[in-house]
Structure formats: structure tokens, C-alpha cells
Design a protein around this motif. Structure first.
Motif: not given
Length: 266
Positions: A166, A172, A198, A201, A212
Motif C-alpha cells: 500500500g 495498491l 494505506i 494491507v 486494506t
């Protein structure tokens, strides 16, 4: 941070206070023995916990590090610990360093570190955008790749074939670790500023689905083959950690607020 360790029954959703450590917990790992986990504490203690009886004993010594990861190699448990400018391979029972990983990117830029359960592969991601892949047994670096944006989180399949990362751009990336190449990438979060970061994950063993968590507080479940979102859940604050069961039917997510969510796909 306060040293409390809890376990959850994924059927009933009930939580149990398992242990109170003397310092903050820096790593928590399920091991091959059912109902048993290992916890690393900031004071260097390694704690062996038995969930059914809620008992624990302390053994060994590990470096104080915030991004420890664990593997159960054929010759015993190994911990991979960022220490100063290298990632040390530590035998926790003896408290000895038994090796180190070949020099990777600068550890001050390290954001994510993970390993396959058998220790054959270790993967790290950095704010610089670098992804390093090592042979976890020999310590030899196998690949180094560098997307254009900082990488914040990483999860690897048990066979060491694939990894999901992430980024702080909301993207991604799915990686083929044998080739050291990105298979595909897509935008998963598109909010303003850092809300699309992010930091969490987790990929299923067959690399078909992933969960996520973003700084916008949203947990998302993905079909990786189609790069399509299956479901999402809005939390109350930034999502720091997430995990998914092997059948992709249950998701757990932890927030900055301290709240833990147990989510089932229906």
C-alpha cells in the motif's frame, strides 16, 4: 502500548484479556502450535502465551524494535529485527544474533517488514518507495524495486510468490516476488492529502483477495483478480492494522482510537 494482550473468539466476537506485560508490545505472532502465540515486548522479553489457559512464560531476549517479524524455519524460530542500520536475524531462545540480511535501503525510511512463515522470504518497504526481497535463510538480497511513491505497508503470501503493498498515493501494487516485478496496480483510495494513505494491507494465501485499511478510516475487501472492491466498512478513525482469514470470510481491523472491528462478509 500499555502491555495488554487480548484474544478474540471469531465466532462469538468476545474478547479475553490474556496477559499484562511489563512494557509495550512490539510484535505479536501466531505460531504453528494451535492456541499459542509469541509476543515481543519493548523491554526485550519474549513471551510465550497459551490462549486456552491464559498462561504465559517468558524466555529469551530480543532487540527493542518496532518492526519485528517472525518465521518458523526448519531449524527453529527466527526473528528479523531492524537494529541500527541492519536487519538482524535473531535466535530468540538464546537471545543471540545468528546473521543479518544483506544491506537494504536506509532503515530510518522503513515502514513495513514481513516474512513468510517458513522464513524463505523476507520483504521490506520504505518511504523512499523501495521494496527489498531477501532469502530469509541466507540473508542474501534477491530483488530491489522502486515505484515512484512511498510504500507504507506490505503483506506476503505464505509460499513467498506474491506480495501486496500500500502506497501513500492511495495505490495498491501486487508483486511477483520471484521476478521482482509489479504485476498490476490500481487506485484504492482517492481522498485528499494523507487520507488516502494505506498503512494496512493483508493478502489471502491464494492471492485472490485482500483487505486494506486507510487513513480515511475505511476498510476495503478486494478481489485481486478483477481489481474490484467487494465490500467496505467505515470506521471512526485511521485504520492501523487489518487481517483476513484464509477463507476470506472474516476481517479484523484496528483503529487509532483503540477500537477493534470484527467484520464478516455476508
Amino acid at each position: 502500548e500499555e502491555g495488554d494482550i487480548f484474544s478474540w473468539d471469531l465466532i462469538t466476537g468476545k474478547s479475553f484479556h490474556v496477559h499484562q506485560a511489563d512494557s509495550s508490545i512490539t510484535g505479536l505472532f501466531f505460531i504453528n502450535q494451535p492456541g499459542q502465540i509469541l509476543a515481543c515486548a519493548h523491554d526485550g522479553k519474549l513471551i510465550h502465551l497459551y490462549l486456552k489457559s491464559c498462561t504465559a512464560h517468558t524466555f529469551g531476549k530480543v532487540p527493542a524494535s518496532r518492526r519485528i517479524t517472525l518465521a518458523e524455519a526448519p531449524n527453529g524460530i527466527r526473528l528479523y529485527c531492524p537494529v541500527e542500520d541492519t536487519i538482524k536475524i535473531v535466535d530468540p531462545k538464546r537471545g543471540h544474533t545468528i546473521g543479518e540480511l544483506q544491506q537494504g535501503d536506509e532503515l530510518r525510511l522503513l515502514w513495513g517488514l514481513t516474512a513468510t512463515l517458513d522464513g524463505t522470504r523476507v520483504v521490506a518497504v520504505y518511504w523512499s518507495g523501495t521494496l527489498d526481497v531477501w532469502d530469509g535463510m541466507s540473508g542474501r538480497r534477491l530483488h530491489r524495486t522502486k515505484p515512484t511513491r512511498p510504500q507504507l505497508s506490505v503483506s506476503v503470501t505464505p509460499d513467498g510468490h506474491y506480495a501486496l503493498t500500500g502506497l501513500n498515493s492511495g495505490e495498491l501494487h501486487l508483486w511477483d516476488l520471484a521476478a521482482g516485478q509489479s504485476i498490476t496496480s490500481w487506485t484504492a483510495y482517492d481522498g485528499p492529502g494523507s487520507t488516502n494513505w494505506i498503512p494496512a494491507v493483508h493478502i489471502t494465501p491464494d492471492a485472490s483477495r485482500a483487505v486494506t485499511g486507510g487513513y480515511d478510516g475505511v476498510v476495503k475487501l478486494w478481489d485481486l483478480d478483477q481489481r474490484e472492491m467487494i465490500a467496505q466498512f467505515q470506521g471512526e478513525s485511521e485504520i492501523y492494522r487489518c487481517a483476513i482469514t484464509t477463507d476470506a470470510g472474516t476481517v479484523m481491523a484496528g483503529e487509532k482510537s483503540g477500537r477493534v472491528h470484527l467484520l464478516r462478509l455476508v
